[in-house]
Design a protein around this motif. Structure first.
Motif, mmCIF file in Angstrom:
data_model
loop_
_atom_site.group_PDB
_atom_site.id
_atom_site.type_symbol
_atom_site.label_atom_id
_atom_site.label_comp_id
_atom_site.label_asym_id
_atom_site.label_seq_id
_atom_site.Cartn_x
_atom_site.Cartn_y
_atom_site.Cartn_z
ATOM 1 N N SER A 216 0.884 -1.163 -0.042
ATOM 2 C CA SER A 216 -0.034 0.051 -0.036
ATOM 3 C C SER A 216 0.907 1.173 0.112
ATOM 4 O O SER A 216 1.926 1.190 0.489
ATOM 5 C CB SER A 216 -0.904 0.021 1.162
ATOM 6 N N PRO A 217 0.337 2.520 -0.167
ATOM 7 C CA PRO A 217 1.158 3.389 -0.560
ATOM 8 C C PRO A 217 1.580 3.923 0.977
ATOM 9 O O PRO A 217 2.994 4.393 1.034
ATOM 10 C CB PRO A 217 0.048 4.781 -0.620
ATOM 11 N N GLU A 218 0.883 3.673 1.943
ATOM 12 C CA GLU A 218 1.540 3.779 3.348
ATOM 13 C C GLU A 218 2.539 2.905 3.656
ATOM 14 O O GLU A 218 3.700 3.241 4.174
ATOM 15 C CB GLU A 218 0.141 3.469 4.569
ATOM 16 N N GLN A 219 2.542 1.614 3.235
ATOM 17 C CA GLN A 219 3.739 0.542 3.407
ATOM 18 C C GLN A 219 4.869 0.993 2.726
ATOM 19 O O GLN A 219 6.055 1.014 3.061
ATOM 20 C CB GLN A 219 3.402 -0.878 2.879
ATOM 21 N N VAL A 220 4.719 1.559 1.565
ATOM 22 C CA VAL A 220 5.904 2.026 0.805
ATOM 23 C C VAL A 220 6.532 3.139 1.429
ATOM 24 O O VAL A 220 7.718 3.166 1.482
ATOM 25 C CB VAL A 220 5.312 2.413 -0.600
ATOM 26 N N LEU A 221 5.784 4.079 1.960
ATOM 27 C CA LEU A 221 6.185 5.263 2.844
ATOM 28 C C LEU A 221 7.016 4.721 3.712
ATOM 29 O O LEU A 221 8.348 5.207 4.107
ATOM 30 C CB LEU A 221 5.470 6.222 3.241
ATOM 31 N N THR A 222 6.424 3.773 4.501
ATOM 32 C CA THR A 222 7.104 3.138 5.551
ATOM 33 C C THR A 222 8.575 2.456 5.192
ATOM 34 O O THR A 222 9.622 2.732 6.049
ATOM 35 C CB THR A 222 6.169 2.199 6.695
ATOM 36 N N LEU A 223 8.379 1.884 4.157
ATOM 37 C CA LEU A 223 9.568 1.010 3.577
ATOM 38 C C LEU A 223 10.830 2.039 3.097
ATOM 39 O O LEU A 223 11.900 2.013 3.506
ATOM 40 C CB LEU A 223 9.350 0.230 2.632
ATOM 41 N N PHE A 224 10.251 3.077 2.687
ATOM 42 C CA PHE A 224 11.283 3.978 1.912
ATOM 43 C C PHE A 224 12.017 4.686 3.360
ATOM 44 O O PHE A 224 13.291 4.887 3.297
ATOM 45 C CB PHE A 224 10.621 5.135 1.204
ATOM 46 N N ALA A 225 11.234 5.151 4.316
ATOM 47 C CA ALA A 225 11.929 5.797 5.444
ATOM 48 C C ALA A 225 12.717 4.794 6.294
ATOM 49 O O ALA A 225 13.752 5.293 6.323
ATOM 50 C CB ALA A 225 10.589 6.125 6.265
ATOM 51 N N ALA A 226 12.343 3.399 6.213
ATOM 52 C CA ALA A 226 13.254 2.482 6.866
ATOM 53 C C ALA A 226 14.557 2.381 6.208
ATOM 54 O O ALA A 226 15.796 2.262 6.797
ATOM 55 C CB ALA A 226 12.558 1.311 7.005
ATOM 56 N N LEU A 227 14.423 2.429 4.728
ATOM 57 C CA LEU A 227 15.660 2.129 3.920
ATOM 58 C C LEU A 227 16.622 3.229 4.282
ATOM 59 O O LEU A 227 17.721 3.093 4.359
ATOM 60 C CB LEU A 227 15.235 2.308 2.487
ATOM 61 N N ARG A 228 16.114 4.550 3.850
ATOM 62 C CA ARG A 228 16.971 5.674 4.060
ATOM 63 C C ARG A 228 17.449 5.697 5.412
ATOM 64 O O ARG A 228 18.834 5.953 5.721
ATOM 65 C CB ARG A 228 16.116 6.953 3.944
ATOM 66 N N ASP A 229 16.625 5.690 6.469
ATOM 67 C CA ASP A 229 17.259 5.848 7.943
ATOM 68 C C ASP A 229 18.231 4.734 8.113
ATOM 69 O O ASP A 229 19.362 5.056 8.863
ATOM 70 C CB ASP A 229 15.913 5.810 8.880
ATOM 71 N N THR A 230 17.959 3.368 7.724
ATOM 72 C CA THR A 230 18.695 2.459 8.214
ATOM 73 C C THR A 230 20.108 2.505 7.477
ATOM 74 O O THR A 230 21.013 2.231 8.109
ATOM 75 C CB THR A 230 18.089 0.957 7.766
ATOM 76 N N LEU A 231 20.132 2.792 6.211
ATOM 77 C CA LEU A 231 21.413 3.025 5.742
ATOM 78 C C LEU A 231 22.219 4.401 6.093
ATOM 79 O O LEU A 231 23.213 4.483 6.189
ATOM 80 C CB LEU A 231 21.327 3.269 3.905
ATOM 81 N N ALA A 232 21.510 5.513 6.284
ATOM 82 C CA ALA A 232 22.119 6.643 6.842
ATOM 83 C C ALA A 232 22.686 6.435 8.346
ATOM 84 O O ALA A 232 23.839 6.673 8.407
ATOM 85 C CB ALA A 232 21.176 7.601 6.842
#
Length: 304
Positions: A216-232
Motif C-alpha cells: 500500500s502507499p503507506e507501506q511504501v512510505l514506511t519502507l522508504f523511510a526505513a531504507l533511508r534511515d537504516t542506511l544513513a
C-alpha cells in the motif's frame, strides 16, 4: 559481505589516504581475481590516484592524471596518459587491508589469501584479500567504469540525495516479486545486500515475503523511510573508521541479521532464520509476520 555503508567507508578512507599519491607497483597474486587484460595491470604503475568513487558495492580508483594539474579537455592526458580505473568488488569474503608501510615479503602467486597488492610512493598501500575456497573477489582495470558489467547493470543508489519517494514507488510498481529479493537485486537498488535488507525490513515491520507490487502507499512510505534511515545510520557508524574496524562495527549494529536465537531488541521475541542452499536471512516474527514463523526450507512461503 561488505555492503553499501562499509564500501562507502572504505572509499572515504582511500580518498583520505591515497588520493594524490602515485602508484609504484600493483601485483595480482590470485589470477582468477583479475577480470580484464586491456589496459594491463601494469598501466597503473606511475599513475597518480586522482579520485576514489563508489558504485553500489564497487570501489573505483581513477588513476593516471596529475591531481594538481588543470585539465582542460577530459580526453587530454597529463603525465601518464589517459586515466584508467582500478575497480574492485570484494564479494562475499573479500576485504581491504591497509598498511602505512607495505610489507616487504615476496608474494607467491596462488598462495594465501592475498589477491592484489598495491603500493604507493610514500610506502603505504593495501592488499585485497579473500578468505575461503570460493573465490569471487573481482579486480578490473578499465578506461571507463561502465565497462565493468556489474557496474553497467546497477540500479539507482538509494542513498543518493535526488532519490525520492516517487522514484522508490516507481521502482516497486509492477514487481510481483518478494520485497526481500527486490531490495537485494543490484539492478534494482545499488549496494543493498543480505544484511541490510534484513535490517531495513525489520525497521519497516515488514515480511520478507511481501510482494513489492502489492504494498500500500503507506507501506511504501514506511519502507522508504526505513531504507533511508537504516542506511544513513549505518553510513554514519562506519564513517571515519579504518578498514580493520568496519566488520565488527557492522555486526554490532545489526538488530536481527546474524542474530538467530537472540531476543529481538524491539519486542523481545526470538529472532528466527530461513535457510536456503547458499544463504539465509533473519527476521522477527512478532515485528514482521504477525507472530507467525516462516517455513525454513528452500522455496519456503509465508504461512497464511
Amino acid at each position: 559481505m561488505p555492503e553499501l555503508p562499509e564500501v562507502e567507508a572504505l572509499a572515504a578512507f582511500l580518498r583520505e589516504r591515497a588520493v594524490g599519491r602515485t602508484i609504484t607497483s600493483a601485483a595480482v597474486t590470485a589470477i582468477s581475481a583479475l577480470k580484464t587484460f586491456d589496459p594491463p595491470l601494469s598501466a597503473l604503475a606511475g599513475g597518480a590516484i586522482a579520485a576514489v568513487d563508489r558504485h553500489g558495492k564497487f570501489v573505483d580508483l581513477t588513476v593516471g592524471r596529475d591531481p594538481g594539474a588543470e585539465v582542460v579537455d577530459p580526453g587530454d592526458a597529463v603525465g601518464a596518459g589517459p586515466p584508467v580505473h582500478l575497480v574492485f568488488h570484494l564479494a562475499r569474503a573479500g576485504w581491504l587491508r591497509w598498511f602505512d608501510e607495505v610489507p616487504k615479503t615476496i608474494l607467491k602467486p596462488g598462495k594465501g589469501p592475498i589477491a592484489l597488492r598495491l603500493k604507493l610512493d610514500d610506502g603505504s598501500g593495501f592488499d585485497l584479500t579473500e578468505a575461503g575456497t570460493k573465490k569471487s573477489l573481482a579486480v578490473s582495470v578499465v578506461r571507463d567504469p561502465n565497462a565493468v558489467p556489474g557496474i553497467a547493470r546497477l540500479g539507482p543508489d538509494p542513498t543518493a540525495p535526488g532519490f525520492t519517494l516517487a522514484d522508490f514507488q516507481a521502482v516497486l510498481d509492477g514487481r510481483r516479486t518478494q520485497i526481500k529479493g527486490v531490495l537485494r537485486d543490484q539492478s534494482v537498488f545499488a549496494g543493498i545486500g543480505n544484511a541490510y535488507s534484513d535490517e531495513i525490513l525489520h525497521a519497516a515491520r515488514m515480511s520478507p515475503y511481501a510482494l513489492a507490487a502489492k504494498l500500500s502507499p503507506e507501506q511504501v512510505l514506511t519502507l522508504f523511510a526505513a531504507l533511508r534511515d537504516t542506511l544513513a545510520e549505518a553510513i554514519a557508524t562506519a564513517s571515519g573508521r579504518p578498514p580493520a574496524d568496519l566488520k565488527d562495527a557492522k555486526r554490532r549494529g545489526m538488530q536481527v541479521h546474524g542474530r538467530t536465537g537472540e531476543a529481538c531488541p524491539v519486542c523481545g521475541d526470538t529472532v528466527r532464520e530461513v535457510r536456503f542452499a547458499d544463504s539465509s536471512f533473519q527476521y522477527c516474527p512478532t515485528c514482521q509476520t504477525g507472530g507467525r514463523p516462516l517455513a525454513d526450507r528452500v522455496l519456503s512461503r509465508l504461512l497464511k
